[in-house]
Write an enzyme that holds these catalytic residues in place. Structure first.
Site, PDB file in Angstrom:
ATOM      1  N   GLY A 104      39.886  41.038  35.771  1.00 57.05           N
ATOM      2  CA  GLY A 104      39.143  41.466  34.587  1.00 57.05           C
ATOM      3  C   GLY A 104      37.641  41.280  34.762  1.00 57.05           C
ATOM      4  O   GLY A 104      36.844  41.979  34.124  1.00 57.05           O
ATOM      5  N   GLU A 107      36.591  44.311  36.413  1.00 57.10           N
ATOM      6  CA  GLU A 107      36.690  45.401  35.422  1.00 57.10           C
ATOM      7  C   GLU A 107      35.508  45.354  34.454  1.00 57.10           C
ATOM      8  O   GLU A 107      34.994  46.396  34.033  1.00 57.10           O
ATOM      9  CB  GLU A 107      38.017  45.290  34.658  1.00 57.10           C
ATOM     10  CG  GLU A 107      39.217  45.577  35.554  1.00 57.10           C
ATOM     11  CD  GLU A 107      40.538  45.340  34.847  1.00 57.10           C
ATOM     12  OE1 GLU A 107      40.807  44.174  34.487  1.00 57.10           O
ATOM     13  OE2 GLU A 107      41.288  46.316  34.640  1.00 57.10           O
ATOM     14  N   GLU A 127      45.220  41.024  40.524  1.00 47.66           N
ATOM     15  CA  GLU A 127      46.286  40.982  39.513  1.00 47.66           C
ATOM     16  C   GLU A 127      47.672  41.059  40.118  1.00 47.66           C
ATOM     17  O   GLU A 127      48.623  40.446  39.630  1.00 47.66           O
ATOM     18  CB  GLU A 127      46.104  42.135  38.508  1.00 47.66           C
ATOM     19  CG  GLU A 127      44.996  41.936  37.487  1.00 47.66           C
ATOM     20  CD  GLU A 127      43.634  42.430  37.967  1.00 47.66           C
ATOM     21  OE1 GLU A 127      43.466  42.621  39.203  1.00 47.66           O
ATOM     22  OE2 GLU A 127      42.748  42.611  37.123  1.00 47.66           O
TER      23      GLU A 127
HETATM   24  C1  3H9 Z   1      43.371  39.839  34.899  1.00 49.80           C
HETATM   25  O1  3H9 Z   1      42.189  39.749  35.018  1.00 49.80           O
HETATM   26  C2  3H9 Z   1      44.061  40.868  34.064  1.00 49.80           C
HETATM   27  C3  3H9 Z   1      43.149  41.989  33.635  1.00 49.80           C
HETATM   28  O2  3H9 Z   1      43.137  42.990  34.612  1.00 49.80           O
HETATM   29  C4  3H9 Z   1      43.645  42.641  32.376  1.00 49.80           C
HETATM   30  C5  3H9 Z   1      43.695  41.816  31.151  1.00 49.80           C
HETATM   31  C6  3H9 Z   1      44.073  42.631  29.919  1.00 49.80           C
HETATM   32  N1  3H9 Z   1      42.258  32.149  34.173  1.00 49.80           N
HETATM   33  O3  3H9 Z   1      41.616  27.870  41.890  1.00 49.80           O
HETATM   34  P1  3H9 Z   1      40.735  26.778  41.452  1.00 49.80           P
HETATM   35  C7  3H9 Z   1      41.165  27.821  36.657  1.00 49.80           C
HETATM   36  S1  3H9 Z   1      44.417  38.744  35.645  1.00 49.80           S
HETATM   37  C8  3H9 Z   1      42.431  30.884  33.800  1.00 49.80           C
HETATM   38  O4  3H9 Z   1      41.259  25.395  41.537  1.00 49.80           O
HETATM   39  P2  3H9 Z   1      38.870  27.616  43.467  1.00 49.80           P
HETATM   40  C9  3H9 Z   1      42.205  27.157  37.542  1.00 49.80           C
HETATM   41  O5  3H9 Z   1      43.433  27.090  36.889  1.00 49.80           O
HETATM   42  C10 3H9 Z   1      43.334  37.556  36.385  1.00 49.80           C
HETATM   43  N2  3H9 Z   1      42.111  29.838  34.573  1.00 49.80           N
HETATM   44  O6  3H9 Z   1      39.313  26.832  42.165  1.00 49.80           O
HETATM   45  C11 3H9 Z   1      41.578  25.810  37.762  1.00 49.80           C
HETATM   46  O7  3H9 Z   1      41.833  25.022  36.626  1.00 49.80           O
HETATM   47  P3  3H9 Z   1      42.169  23.484  36.788  1.00 49.80           P
HETATM   48  C12 3H9 Z   1      42.791  38.040  37.676  1.00 49.80           C
HETATM   49  C13 3H9 Z   1      41.613  30.095  35.766  1.00 49.80           C
HETATM   50  O8  3H9 Z   1      37.404  27.450  43.527  1.00 49.80           O
HETATM   51  C14 3H9 Z   1      40.082  26.105  37.796  1.00 49.80           C
HETATM   52  O9  3H9 Z   1      39.928  27.387  37.164  1.00 49.80           O
HETATM   53  N3  3H9 Z   1      42.059  36.979  38.328  1.00 49.80           N
HETATM   54  C15 3H9 Z   1      41.416  31.390  36.230  1.00 49.80           C
HETATM   55  O10 3H9 Z   1      39.706  27.207  44.622  1.00 49.80           O
HETATM   56  C16 3H9 Z   1      39.522  26.199  39.177  1.00 49.80           C
HETATM   57  O11 3H9 Z   1      40.331  27.094  39.937  1.00 49.80           O
HETATM   58  C17 3H9 Z   1      42.626  36.161  39.223  1.00 49.80           C
HETATM   59  O12 3H9 Z   1      43.781  36.320  39.571  1.00 49.80           O
HETATM   60  C18 3H9 Z   1      41.749  32.462  35.364  1.00 49.80           C
HETATM   61  N4  3H9 Z   1      41.575  33.731  35.714  1.00 49.80           N
HETATM   62  O13 3H9 Z   1      39.221  29.146  43.208  1.00 49.80           O
HETATM   63  C19 3H9 Z   1      41.746  35.073  39.783  1.00 49.80           C
HETATM   64  N5  3H9 Z   1      40.913  31.345  37.477  1.00 49.80           N
HETATM   65  O14 3H9 Z   1      40.954  22.869  37.424  1.00 49.80           O
HETATM   66  C20 3H9 Z   1      42.514  33.791  39.824  1.00 49.80           C
HETATM   67  C21 3H9 Z   1      40.790  30.054  37.779  1.00 49.80           C
HETATM   68  O15 3H9 Z   1      42.444  23.023  35.411  1.00 49.80           O
HETATM   69  N6  3H9 Z   1      41.715  32.665  40.248  1.00 49.80           N
HETATM   70  N7  3H9 Z   1      41.199  29.282  36.750  1.00 49.80           N
HETATM   71  O16 3H9 Z   1      43.360  23.418  37.687  1.00 49.80           O
HETATM   72  C22 3H9 Z   1      41.449  32.415  41.559  1.00 49.80           C
HETATM   73  O17 3H9 Z   1      41.783  33.174  42.437  1.00 49.80           O
HETATM   74  C23 3H9 Z   1      40.748  31.135  41.890  1.00 49.80           C
HETATM   75  O18 3H9 Z   1      40.964  30.235  40.839  1.00 49.80           O
HETATM   76  C24 3H9 Z   1      39.211  31.280  42.088  1.00 49.80           C
HETATM   77  C25 3H9 Z   1      38.583  29.871  42.199  1.00 49.80           C
HETATM   78  C26 3H9 Z   1      38.978  32.059  43.379  1.00 49.80           C
HETATM   79  C27 3H9 Z   1      38.596  31.970  40.913  1.00 49.80           C
END
Ligand code: 3H9
Length: 703
Positions: A104, A107, A127
């Site tokens: 997102g 997006e 996603e």
């Molecule tokens: C989407 O976008 C759908 C849309 O197309 C449509 C919607 C209608 N949400 O991984 P880390 C938290 S789907 C909530 O340890 P890093 C994570 O849980 C989404 N929380 O650090 C953690 O919390 P905690 C598409 C999130 O530096 C903290 O942030 N996006 C999210 O190794 C640190 O994360 C993805 O799939 C989130 N989106 O990596 C991206 N992202 O400390 C998913 C992170 O309490 N995220 N958190 O455990 C990632 O790939 C990695 O977290 C990122 C950081 C690379 C961002």
């Protein structure tokens, strides 16, 4: 009160900063704050253009994953609606993409008319890894910006691309000189746009996203890729959404995307993959260590043993620029090991994943030696020698003599007692198990085995190191086989036994791959080596001696020298990579069944499923009860990353929860009775499973 965004007016520009740490996830509070800020800028006549940025440097990691499956997910303002509003503003919007724009977040950037990144920016639509598709316009706006084919590739791979690629593909309009100059350069860009009266939304570069592609491109694409998708839903939905982008006007395409997204969000597969996402983060939280635990510095590593395992382990470190000393006993073995590593890197070069210069850089980080004295300066030593306690203990005695104080001494044992290995040293606090999975340069799982006396800083350091080399570290306590291989035992035992009772290896494997496991038990044993499996089993013979049928088929194949793929014969026959059934194996099973007085009968697929999987699950629950695994989701991660369990089933224990713990228990009890002495011997439900069912619990946890 938290405001979630920052707002600044600077010389006719509105600077809106996303400010929801740690990653600016677009949950409802941030969406609402962003909409307010944007409306404020839109309504202010002093504002000519808007720059959207991440106030702490990082742009946005996408929708808030914790909202999915709840009402908050589409609570007003919802993300698709918010982004649509951005596209309707009559002032240019520039997205200043620092570090990350994912899902997102990308997006959001696509809804802005203009995008500028910095050299370290990574952009992607991950996603698919959550069993989803981009649901806030990405499947419609991206193909119109860069064309259907590259858009499809980005969405299906889920992997982010760097700034240079994004610029080349047209995802970014510009790239700032550095992260530090991103915001001023974004502001300068916005002023240029105002000065040249650029439209708030430039015309789509690919109004017909599939123009120029063969007419049957999407049909062919589906045909080519579907077999690899197995039963996964999300890739199919991505393709349908891109099809809509090619066939429908934008507005209708967006509506179609939304419907597909909601279907994905509500699916069991996405729920399972979201469980995996949070499980991976949870795995890093380990009692006894926290952010304040000091870390030991690991600047150079030594690996003992240059065989397949040692070589693979060494590559992990060279890949991230850490020098490795590779020790062997004989020069020839060392040369062979180094040549194999070069060969492996060569394959990456052929596939275009590595440049020849990078190959040389990595090889230059690998130093071979035959002399333990060369390990004196290593910060971390990983032993990967033959799997025999006495041999490993001898290695550790030597390490104790030669290694500097404070060096971390790790064993790559897959089943032996880490405490017994640590006990031969004068520094058991520095000893830990680091169980890599073969091929060690590829497989993501790293079991980090915490010995009785392992020091907290040794554990913390190795966990961090594991992540640095791209692994998924999971902590295990000491027991035979740790988490993964201990669960493998009853699972493989049941598979062997089913063949004695009348199933065939193909049938058993077919049931498991039908569930989307990457391999069945028998293909896996043939690949790993029936000899290897035999030796592990043999080391634990006392525990299984009371069952003469225990993996008997595997024992007999071992005796016949049928070690699996490497001898072209195992449970199957191999011609190159082609696998065939072997009637001799069936005949052998018949003979053994006769000798052991095991009645043969047709075996149904459901029975194969239940006996193999529920035995696996039962052992996992027992491990949790014993405290070998810290939590059920850690066990899931082990099987997802080390044994080819499909992510969209969430791991074996998550799968059990979905099936119903009462059902698992009832089935175990059924076979306990139905299978006579054999059932009585092996089908005892884990006491924790019984307690969970008695307490009416749906989730697996220690009670
Ligand atoms: C989407 O976008 C759908 C849309 O197309 C449509 C919607 C209608 N949400 O991984 P880390 C938290 S789907 C909530 O340890 P890093 C994570 O849980 C989404 N929380 O650090 C953690 O919390 P905690 C598409 C999130 O530096 C903290 O942030 N996006 C999210 O190794 C640190 O994360 C993805 O799939 C989130 N989106 O990596 C991206 N992202 O400390 C998913 C992170 O309490 N995220 N958190 O455990 C990632 O790939 C990695 O977290 C990122 C950081 C690379 C961002």
């Amino acid at each position: 009160m938290h405001t979630f965004v920052t707002y600044q007016l600077e010389h006719n520009l509105a600077l809106i900063g996303l400010a929801r740490p740690p990653v600016n996830a677009l949950g409802q509070p941030l969406r609402a704050a962003l909409l307010d800020a944007v409306e404020r800028a839109a309504a202010d006549p002093a504002v000519n253009a808007i720059v959207l940025h991440g106030s702490s440097g990082l742009f946005c990691a996408g929708a808030d994953i914790s909202e999915f499956g709840s009402e908050a997910s589409f609570a007003a303002p919802d993300l698709p609606g918010l982004l649509l509003r951005l596209t309707q503003l009559d002032k240019p919007l520039v997205a200043a993409i620092g570090k990350l724009a994912l899902g997102g977040g990308l997006e959001l950037a696509l809804a802005c008319g203009y995008r500028i990144g910095e050299p370290g920016s990574r952009l992607g639509l991950p996603e698919i890894n959550l069993g989803l598709l981009p649901g806030a316009g990405g499947t419609q706006r991206l193909p119109r910006l860069i064309g259907a084919k590259p858009a499809l590739e980005l969405m299906l791979s889920g992997a982010p691309i760097g700034a240079a690629d994004a610029l080349e593909q047209g995802l970014l309009n510009r790239c700032a000189a550095s992260a530090a100059t991103l915001l001023p350069e974004a502001c300068a860009y916005a002023r240029e746009l105002v000065a040249c009266q650029a439209p708030a939304q430039p015309a789509a570069l690919y109004p017909e996203p599939d123009k120029g592609l063969p007419e049957d491109f999407l049909t062919r694409f589906r045909e080519d890729h579907e077999p690899r998708w197995k039963s996964r839903l999300a890739p199919r939905l991505v393709l349908s959404a891109v099809e809509a982008a090619c066939l429908l006007p934008l507005e209708q395409g967006l509506a179609r995307e939304l419907a597909l997204f909601k279907q994905a969000e509500a699916s069991a597969q996405s729920e399972a993959l979201r469980h995996v996402f949070f499980a991976e983060r949870e795995a890093g939280r380990v009692p006894g260590i926290d952010a304040n635990t000091p870390l030991r510095s690991v600047r150079n590593v030594a690996v003992i043993g240059a065989g397949t395992m040692g070589g693979g382990i060494a590559m992990n470190f060279a890949n991230v620029g850490i020098p490795v000393t590779l020790l062997e006993r004989e020069g020839e073995a060392l040369d062979r090991g180094l040549a194999q590593i070069r060969h492996n890197y060569g394959i990456s070069v052929k596939r275009g994943k590595l440049s020849p210069a990078q190959l040389e850089q990595r090889m230059a980080l690998l130093q071979g030696t035959l002399d333990y004295a060369d390990l004196a300066d290593a910060d971390l030593v990983i032993e990967a020698v033959f799997e025999k306690l006495e041999i490993k203990q001898a290695v550790f005695r030597t390490l104790d003599n030669v290694c500097k104080p404070g060096a971390i001494l790790a064993t790559n044992t897959s089943s032996l007692d880490v405490d017994q290995i640590a006990a031969v040293t004068s520094r058991p606090q520095d000893v830990i198990g680091l169980h890599f999975f073969s091929p060690a340069n590829v497989m993501r799982l790293l079991e980090v085995v915490r010995g009785k006396l392992t020091a907290p800083d040794v554990l913390a350091t190795t966990l961090k190191m594991g992540r640095t080399i791209g692994k998924m570290p999971v902590v295990s306590g000491v027991c035979f086989g740790f988490i993964g291989n201990r669960m493998l035992e009853p699972y493989a035992r049941e598979a062997h036994r089913l063949v004695l009772e009348g199933a065939t290896p193909t049938q058993v494997d077919g049931v498991l791959t039908g569930l989307d496991l990457s391999m069945g038990v028998f293909s896996m044993l043939d690949l790993a080596g029936i000899d290897v499996n035999f030796l592990v089993r043999d080391a634990n013979r006392a525990a299984i001696a009371h069952d003469p049928s225990y993996c008997r088929l595997g024992d007999e194949l071992y005796a016949l020298g049928r070690y699996g793929q490497k001898t072209s014969r195992g449970f199957y026959l191999y011609e190159g990579r082609n696998r065939q059934d072997d009637y001799e194996v069936v005949a052998l099973a018949e003979r053994l069944a006769g000798e052991l007085h095991i009645p043969r009968r047709p075996i149904g697929n459901q029975e194969i499923h239940d006996r193999c999987l529920f035995m696996l699950i039962n052992e996992g629950i027992q491990l949790l009860d014993e405290g070998i695994a810290l939590r059920a989701s850690d066990i899931d991660l082990v099987w997802l990353n080390g044994y080819g369990f499909p992510g969209h089933l969430g791991g074996p224990l998550y799968y059990a929860e979905q099936l119903g713990l009462d059902k698992v228990l009832a089935t175990l009890n059924h076979y306990r009775k139905a299978l006579g002495d054999y059932g009585q011997t092996w089908f005892t439900p884990a006491p924790l499973l019984e307690r969970l069912v008695a307490a009416g619990k749906q989730r697996i946890e220690r009670v």
